[in-house]
Design an enzyme around this catalytic site. Structure first.
Site, mmCIF file in Angstrom:
data_model
loop_
_atom_site.group_PDB
_atom_site.id
_atom_site.type_symbol
_atom_site.label_atom_id
_atom_site.label_comp_id
_atom_site.label_asym_id
_atom_site.label_seq_id
_atom_site.Cartn_x
_atom_site.Cartn_y
_atom_site.Cartn_z
ATOM 1 N N ASP A 34 -5.108 -14.668 2.801
ATOM 2 C CA ASP A 34 -3.937 -14.162 2.294
ATOM 3 C C ASP A 34 -2.930 -14.530 2.930
ATOM 4 O O ASP A 34 -1.447 -14.241 2.246
ATOM 5 C CB ASP A 34 -4.089 -12.552 2.152
ATOM 6 C CG ASP A 34 -3.409 -11.965 0.934
ATOM 7 O OD1 ASP A 34 -3.718 -12.516 -0.205
ATOM 8 O OD2 ASP A 34 -3.177 -10.902 0.965
ATOM 9 N N ASP A 53 -10.194 1.343 -1.652
ATOM 10 C CA ASP A 53 -11.664 1.439 -2.124
ATOM 11 C C ASP A 53 -11.935 2.500 -2.631
ATOM 12 O O ASP A 53 -12.843 2.699 -3.688
ATOM 13 C CB ASP A 53 -12.278 1.193 -0.603
ATOM 14 C CG ASP A 53 -11.637 1.838 0.445
ATOM 15 O OD1 ASP A 53 -10.658 2.714 0.302
ATOM 16 O OD2 ASP A 53 -11.923 1.675 1.493
#
Length: 1102
Positions: free
Chosen positions: A392, A803
């Protein structure tokens, strides 16, 4: 390759034209040359005729692809397909918003030599055609592919030109024989394993009553047990005797020859082992204290909330379960030879593994490289694996570190397979203490290990030296560019004193600009502003095993499969003005890219510091996914295990109570929560669909056919697919394929929803440029605009704990999950052992929980598909940070009791002490019971209790304040470190444990501790000088104060550091606050001393 001397290039090829079977929306790839200045120049025939820059050296010696024409169509044979895949592997694809997707043909990827033929940058011999410096094709072993018997070496472009022009070999002038060198195709028409029909007279007599029903039309269990002499195992599945199936470890031979799946006794892949129900002890309300009602009311209010929180935590633990798997049955079902599968080709579904990293400075590339190596060496069919790493940060350091890892995998992976190495992380393996030769049978193990260790040390040196190597290379190329510019200015007569402005670029190994982030940020080359990058580091392997030999490698890999799994580097496009959604956005980009490139039905995501510790971990998870009834499992969560934790686990970094207690308990309900890493997903569940309704689908007779997306979501119109998933046709077409390939095997009548055996044995299609270009388009920054990515599809956005929210959404749609605890830990990772880092980690988790509570993801708003006890568990996830308010107040109550001279009860009588003893014994009994069934140690349980109080009075409190300010006032608060100190002992692996980093989160626990200490001293002094000492009240308050201080003991040790390095400001602030609170209390409610006539016999607290 051809040179641009007098005629335009003859090499004509279209990437879009080679993907006729990939869909009609394939991306067109424009092959171009990237000059030393970083500018792309088209190399099409028209551009070359009009170019004025052909005299420059940047455009010499280069091969180009131009679109196909009616008289130039690529040959549809295996040679052309292999050539296309070779070119795709050697190209760096870039693209993005409002930009052309380009494939930059790279002469080399890294400075070191490339050996493995699958790796990007591998080259063959030189082409024998005049004026061509191209490289000929290579097969899976790295040997030259020569299409003619005369052994005339020719590159792929010259071969296509010869086929199109004359069809004659330039060497012997004889026609080429098309298809002569193609491998014989495998006939998969009869590859499925048929199930016995009810009226088949040839079926086994032991299965006579399997299709018989009783008078009510139900299955006759008693008759079946009597005829087959079978037995039931644990749970609801038939479990034959252990010795009734033969010893598959000794040669793996069948009794009486090879059997079809329908002729074998059906055995489940997993089973449930129930655990006895735990006992919940009662909770009583204390009697009021008439002398200090305010103190009693505060204590009762806190205790009622503690009781509510305790119930939320305990009720979901009423049905904990253990699970076990049978890997031998899995291997026998999917990988054993049979008459329809004589070679034993695997019928297991594909798995795509995701590794995410963002900053090479905080996440060392060597750690990520070791994680990649453990993945590439995993024990799973090589052609069914694909590894994707998401960078990223778009850093060249990470890119070249991954290339070095792919190069070293050429030696490491076959070495692991040859000697059955565990663990398959080289750093961990070579650091292990003990005898490395234990359980090793080959006589050449010691020699091979010594050689691999030497190669790994060199690999570490190269990887750790990459920052300096990239810096020196970039400085040299930038200096060359400055000299070129100065020379041009002198020749053009420009002002010699004019300042030269040359961008300080970061240069790749092939002498071109890195399209990602530069060391010195520039426009379109910064962390939040760079193009999308995709590089196939290791192209897909061949379908059949490729055995090594003693001559080709450094080691003797005879009878060892030397193939490597597919490995892809991905860095999604980032542009200013777009919300990239951090890790969740990166994971969704990988989901889309992998769906186009490999489309594995299952996805396993890992953090860059979590490596595979058990090479059979994927097989363990697949036992649940492929078992009967596994079609409604959305993910398999593995427990997190950590390395580098101090032996005493001072701050409960292992989270043993959570992973071995709470998560195992949730496994008996709808399944454990998703905790961010070490999780195997069903790709179809990530797409936002509900679990398949077996009864409705099987009524259509389509249980063994691939369905459309609209068959699972009636509200989803085909025309609305782009609105949900984006405008990629390849992605939309991959959805029903992934769903169908992820079904369990229909090898038993009880499997109502499955796929026929044998359909996954077919070879996969090779990659082409159009497919990779489509994947590059899917990772662009604009792709998710006006779609449901992050809202319903993929990882969910809007929370720092994406998550938990992602797992909650799946459970809310009716899916269930499974907790897989293996005998050998599946994954190992690292965790912060420093107090400040640990508090900030807990702060981030608690902040996400507060966000969940105030969002639509609150379990109170869940649908009816979420089970009641599972709803309570998710409600506890959002509620637990609010316990911090009551916990802080309760920790001050002992001090208030000592200051005021009152206790939470009016008198410490025998009834109260008996009640307190009963409650304590019940809680201790529950704790022992939980420790017993979960396997947690008492010390681990106590450490968890200690850190619960530490985090509850610091990080959880800050998270609640931060969440309330965000919801009410929209104010974002970030709790960051204000001072840092470096470790002095670099050789001590626990040096970080003793670092003291000041943070505002430390203030509440420090104040609580000091106030309780001061209260004990004050109350003790006052009680001594009283004429009639009230020792019972002092003992009651002092006991609970000591109980609070005992929980804060690890916190106090963390503040002291190794040599008393605690910042002075910590004691100054804490002391001032504690003294202020003490004096304020004395001023508000001064204690009354006992009046006496005896001189000097009384004591009046000032």
């Amino acid at each position: 390759m051809a040179t641009f001397s007098s005629q335009p290039s003859k090499k004509v090829r279209s990437s879009a034209g080679s993907s006729g079977n990939r869909g009609s929306s394939g991306q067109t790839v424009k092959f171009a040359r990237r000059t030393s200045s970083g500018r792309y120049v088209s190399l099409s025939r028209e551009d070359l005729d009009m170019s004025d820059e052909l005299s420059s050296g940047d455009y010499m010696n280069y091969t180009v692809h131009i679109p196909p024409t009616p008289d130039n169509q690529p040959m549809d044979n295996s040679v052309a397909a292999k050539a296309e895949e070779q070119y795709v592997s050697n190209s760096l694809f870039t693209g993005g918003f409002n930009s052309v997707t380009r494939a930059h043909l790279m002469d080399k990827v890294i400075d070191s030599e490339v050996n493995h033929p699958q790796m990007a940058g591998s080259k063959g011999s030189a082409c024998a055609m005049p004026a061509c410096d191209g490289k000929i094709m290579r097969d899976e072993r790295g040997k030259d592919v020569i299409p003619c018997e005369c052994r005339f070496k020719i590159c792929r472009d010259c071969y296509l030109d010869a086929q199109r022009d004359t069809g004659l070999c330039p060497g012997c002038k004889e026609p080429y024989k098309v298809g002569e060198y193609d491998d014989e195709p495998v006939d998969f028409s009869n590859g499925t394993l048929s199930l016995p029909v009810p009226d088949d007279p040839k079926r086994d007599h032991r299965n006579m009553s399997l299709m018989k029903r009783n008078q009510n039309g139900e299955f006759d269990n008693n008759k079946w047990l009597y005829e087959t002499q079978g037995t039931y195992g644990y749970g609801n599945a038939y479990w034959p005797q252990d010795d009734s199936y033969g010893d598959s470890c000794n040669g793996g031979s069948f009794r009486g020859g090879m059997l079809e799946s329908s002729d074998k006794p059906w055995k489940p892949l997993s089973r449930i082992i129930p655990i006895p129900n735990s006992i919940i002890s009662p909770y009583r309300v204390r009697h009021p204290n008439e002398d200090a009602v305010w103190l009693w009311l505060m204590s009762v209010t806190c205790e009622i909330w503690f009781g509510f929180s305790w119930i939320l935590d305990q009720i979901p633990k009423m049905n904990p379960v253990n699970r076990s798997t049978d890997l031998e049955v899995l291997r026998d079902k999917f990988e054993m030879p049979s008459p329809s599968n004589p070679t034993g080709r695997s019928d297991l579904p594909g798995v795509d593994l995701f590794v995410s990293t963002a900053d090479p400075e905080k996440e060392p590339p060597l750690v990520t490289a070791n994680t990649i190596l453990s993945i590439l060496a995993v024990d799973y069919p090589v052609d069914k694996l694909a590894c994707y790493v998401s960078d990223d940060g778009g850093a060249l350091l990470t890119f070249e570190a991954m290339a070095e890892a792919a190069s070293f995998a050429d030696l490491w992976v076959p070495f692991c397979r040859k000697h059955d190495i565990e663990p398959r992380n080289p750093e961990t393996y070579f650091s292990m203490k003990g005898d490395p030769t234990k359980n090793k049978k080959r006589p050449d193990f010691v020699k091979d290990r010594r050689r691999v260790k030497r190669e790994y040390d060199e690999f570490k040196v190269r990887t750790n030296g990459l920052p300096d190597s990239i810096r020196r290379r970039s400085e040299a190329f930038n200096a060359r560019e400055e000299m070129k510019l100065m020379k041009h200015m002198r020749e053009s007569g420009a002002d010699p004193f004019e300042q030269i402005k040359v961008p300080k670029a970061t240069w790749m190994a092939d002498g071109t600009h890195w399209p990602g982030t530069w060391a010195i940020p520039s426009s379109e080359h910064a962390k939040g502003d760079h193009a999308g990058i995709l590089q196939v580091m290791l192209k897909p392997p061949s379908d059949d095993p490729l055995m090594g030999s003693s001559e080709e490698k450094l080691l003797d890999f005879t009878d060892v499969d030397i193939r490597l799994p597919m490995f892809v580097y991905v860095s999604r496009e980032k542009r200013p003005g777009y919300d990239h959604n951090k890790k969740a956005g990166a994971m969704n980009a990988l989901v889309r890219a992998s769906a186009i490139l490999s489309n594995g039905p299952f996805i396993l995501n890992l953090d860059c510091d979590h490596y595979i510790y058990n090479c059979k971990a994927i097989r363990e998870g697949m036992c649940f996914m492929m078992d009967r009834g596994g079609e409604d499992i959305c993910y398999i969560q593995f427990p997190q295990r950590f390395e580098g934790i101090d032996p005493s686990d001072r701050y409960a970094n292992n989270n043993t109570v959570f992973f071995d207690g709470n998560m195992r308990a949730l496994d008996g309900l709808q399944g454990p929560v998703y905790v961010g890493t070490g999780c195997m997903f069903r790709r179809f569940a990530l797409y936002g669909f509900d679990p398949p309704k077996v009864d409705k689908i099987t009524d259509k007779g389509s249980e063994t056919q691939a369905l459309k997306a609209t068959d699972f979501d009636p509200d989803l119109d085909v025309n609305l697919l782009p609105k949900r998933f984006g405008n990629s046709t390849m992605l939309a077409e991959s959805i029903p394929i992934a769903e169908f390939q992820g079904r369990p095997l229909a090898d038993h009548p009880a499997v109502k929803y499955g796929r026929p055996p044998g359909i996954l044995r077919a070879p996969r299609e090779p990659l082409d440029a159009a497919t990779v270009a489509e994947a590059v388009s899917s990772i662009s920054c604009w792709y998710e605009d006006k779609t449901e990515w992050g809202d319903r599809v993929g990882w969910i956005y809007g929370s720092v704990t994406e998550d938990v929210v992602t797992g909650y959404r799946m459970h809310n749609r009716g899916w269930r999950s499974v907790y897989c605890i293996t005998k050998r830990d599946a994954f190992h990772g690292s965790a912060p052992i420093n107090l400040t880092d640990r508090l900030h980690q807990v702060l981030r988790w608690a902040t996400g929980s507060v966000e969940i509570f105030f969002s639509r993801n609150n379990a109170l708003l869940a649908t009816s598909k979420l089970k009641f006890l599972q709803r309570l568990a998710y409600l506890n996830v959002g509620v637990y940070p609010f316990t911090s308010f009551f916990l802080v107040v309760y920790c001050f109550l002992p001090a208030l009791s000592l200051f005021s001279g009152y206790f939470i009860v009016q008198t410490l009588n025998a009834a109260f002490l008996l009640f307190l003893l009963t409650i304590s014994l019940c809680l201790v009994g529950l704790a022992i019971l939980e420790v017993k069934w979960s396997g947690i140690g008492l010390e681990e349980w106590w450490r968890n209790e200690q850190f619960w109080l530490i985090s509850g009075t610091s990080a959880h409190l800050a998270a609640v304040v931060q969440g309330l300010l965000k919801v009410i006032a929209g104010i974002e608060i970030s709790f960051t470190l204000t001072s840092k100190s470096a470790g002095e002992d670099n050789e001590d692996i626990y040096a970080d444990l003793y670092l003291v980093k000041w943070t505002s989160l430390m203030i509440p626990p420090i104040v609580i501790g000091m106030v309780n200490i001061i209260a004990i001293v004050v109350a003790f002094s006052r009680t001594i000088y009283e004429s009639v000492p009230q020792w019972s009240k002092f003992i009651g308050g002092a006991f609970f104060s000591f109980w609070v201080l005992a929980h804060l003991y690890p916190f106090a040790k963390g503040l002291m550091g190794r040599r008393g390095k605690t910042p002075t400001i910590v004691f100054v602030w804490s002391g001032l606050i504690a003294i202020t609170i003490s004096l304020l209390w004395v001023a508000i409610s001064p204690p009354g001393g006992a009046q006496t006539d005896l001189g000097g016999g009384g004591f009046q607290f000032p």
